[in-house]
Scaffold this active site. Structure first.
Site, mmCIF file in Angstrom:
data_model
loop_
_atom_site.group_PDB
_atom_site.id
_atom_site.type_symbol
_atom_site.label_atom_id
_atom_site.label_comp_id
_atom_site.label_asym_id
_atom_site.label_seq_id
_atom_site.Cartn_x
_atom_site.Cartn_y
_atom_site.Cartn_z
ATOM 1 N N ASP A 62 -2.133 -6.469 16.643
ATOM 2 C CA ASP A 62 -3.399 -7.151 16.957
ATOM 3 C C ASP A 62 -4.448 -6.150 17.423
ATOM 4 O OD1 ASP A 62 -2.531 -9.662 16.268
ATOM 5 O OD2 ASP A 62 -2.200 -10.360 18.317
ATOM 6 N N GLU A 93 -1.412 -6.719 9.664
ATOM 7 C CA GLU A 93 -0.198 -6.341 8.939
ATOM 8 C C GLU A 93 -0.107 -4.822 8.777
ATOM 9 O OE1 GLU A 93 2.163 -8.434 8.354
ATOM 10 O OE2 GLU A 93 0.924 -10.048 9.160
#
Length: 406
Positions: free
Chosen positions: A351, A272
């Site tokens: 990611d 995030e």
């Protein structure tokens, strides 16, 4: 001629989306092999369960889509004309007419879609053990959402109507205002809107909090507080998100995710934070400005064309705007693959950030856990994925993450 073009484009949108959704279900149900990179955690039994869940969810979505299309067709052929004549008798004020017009249409859509929403939550989600929402919470959420939507959109619609009344070339003004409205939502959502529906409390686990703050410090990210949201009141699904901007920025964890291993929680949080690190929110805002400027420019062209004729037997700005927007919205549907492609790139970058900060093995492990517990489809139809996925598929994400561990 334009009337028939309008109907073809509008119906093609629904037909294509329906066909694609059903095709995706059939494709996934025929895939009985777990992708190689996921075989350590997933079985063929999981594929059967996720396929059944996908089928049930798709059925509800298709029915809801068809109901909305049927309502829209009734409005297109009869409803918009009827309600225009109705509001003209109520008041001479164009803004009040438009507010009544949009309000009536919105309430009809909300009421007629309510049964499928109830079925989705209390039958489908309950059947697979996800729903924890009580009827009381559902009714409360529904009423609150009506109130919040009315409070937010009355000034928005009023401004739209004022611009439509005063300027024939309004597209650029509405585009700027719309993006400004999105910025306002980013600011006020975490502070005033989200707390109406969920309780947000500061993270109490001091050890976990310190590790999160260490990641924030290393990444030069300034977030004053980490919050836990009582998601378990409505669902057993797991998630975390970063929301807001400036002083309203919040890092939020679902309380359902707190039983994960600590390193996996940190990996999810790092993902995030990757969105923030790579400035995905301002980039998306910039893309939205370009996208909606283009959309409203096209809507303005169609609006002016319709204003010169009597194609749909309407004459008021709010009615003309609805027909124009419906037409362009149906065309823009075919641009979704491009927009989703850009967002999937952002997810890969987030990611990668998590893999660099925490380690790819923990991001892979957390992803597999979330995929399994949320019954996510492992074998989506490639065309459906291109059209509808703003996140890479599970197999694609894991494969990409494995490259970072090499």
């Amino acid at each position: 001629m334009f009337f028939y073009i309008f109907l073809i484009v509008f119906l093609l949108n629904t037909i294509w989306d329906t066909v694609l959704s059903i095709w995706n279900v059939n494709y996934s149900s025929r895939k009985t092999t777990v992708p190689e990179v996921l075989r350590d955690r997933f079985s063929e039994e999981y594929l059967k369960n996720s396929s059944m869940y996908l089928k049930d969810v798709t059925m509800v979505n298709v029915i809801l889509n068809l109901i909305n299309t049927l309502i829209s067709l009734i409005f297109i052929f009869w409803g918009f004309t009827y309600f225009e004549n109705f509001v003209l008798k109520i008041t001479d004020s164009l803004i009040l007419q438009g507010l009544f017009f949009f309000g009536i249409i919105w309430i009809i859509y909300k009421i007629l879609s309510l049964p499928t929403e109830i079925y989705r939550n209390f039958v489908i989600e309950a059947r697979y053990g996800f729903n924890t929402m009580t009827p009381k919470i559902f009714v409360s959420d529904f009423l609150k959402s009506l109130l919040v939507t009315a409070i937010l959109f009355i000034p928005l619609i009023s401004f739209l109507l004022w611009i439509l009344e005063t300027d024939n070339n309004w597209w650029w003004k509405i585009s700027i205002f719309f993006v400004g409205f999105q910025l306002l939502m980013l600011l006020i959502y975490p502070l005033y809107l989200a707390p109406l529906f969920n309780k947000f409390t500061p993270l109490k686990d001091e050890k976990l909090k310190e590790k999160i703050k260490d990641i924030l410090k290393k990444a030069s990210i300034n977030i004053s507080e980490i919050y836990v949201m009582d998601a378990s009141k409505r669902t057993k699904k797991k998630n975390a998100f970063l929301t807001g901007m400036g002083k309203s920025r919040r890092l939020v964890l679902f309380d359902t995710i707190l039983n994960y291993p600590e390193e996996e929680i940190l990996a999810i949080i790092a993902h995030e934070l990757g969105h923030y690190k790579y400035k995905h929110i301002p980039k998306l805002l910039g893309l939205n400005l370009i996208f909606y400027t283009f959309v409203f420019y096209l809507v303005n062209l169609v609006y002016n064309y319709l204003a010169k004729g009597n194609i749909f037997n309407v004459s008021q700005p709010y009615s003309l705007f609805v027909y124009s927007f419906l037409f362009i919205e149906s065309l823009i549907f075919f641009m979704l693959p491009l927009l989703n492609y850009l967002q999937r790139k952002f997810e890969y970058q987030a990611d990668e950030f998590s893999a660099k900060v925490i380690g790819s093995k923990y991001m892979i492990s957390s992803l597999k856990r979330i995929i399994k517990e949320n019954l996510i489809n492992l074998n989506p139809l490639p065309l459906y994925k291109i059209w509808h996925f703003n996140h890479p598929s599970p197999e694609e994400r894991i494969k990409k993450l494995l490259q970072f561990s090499e």
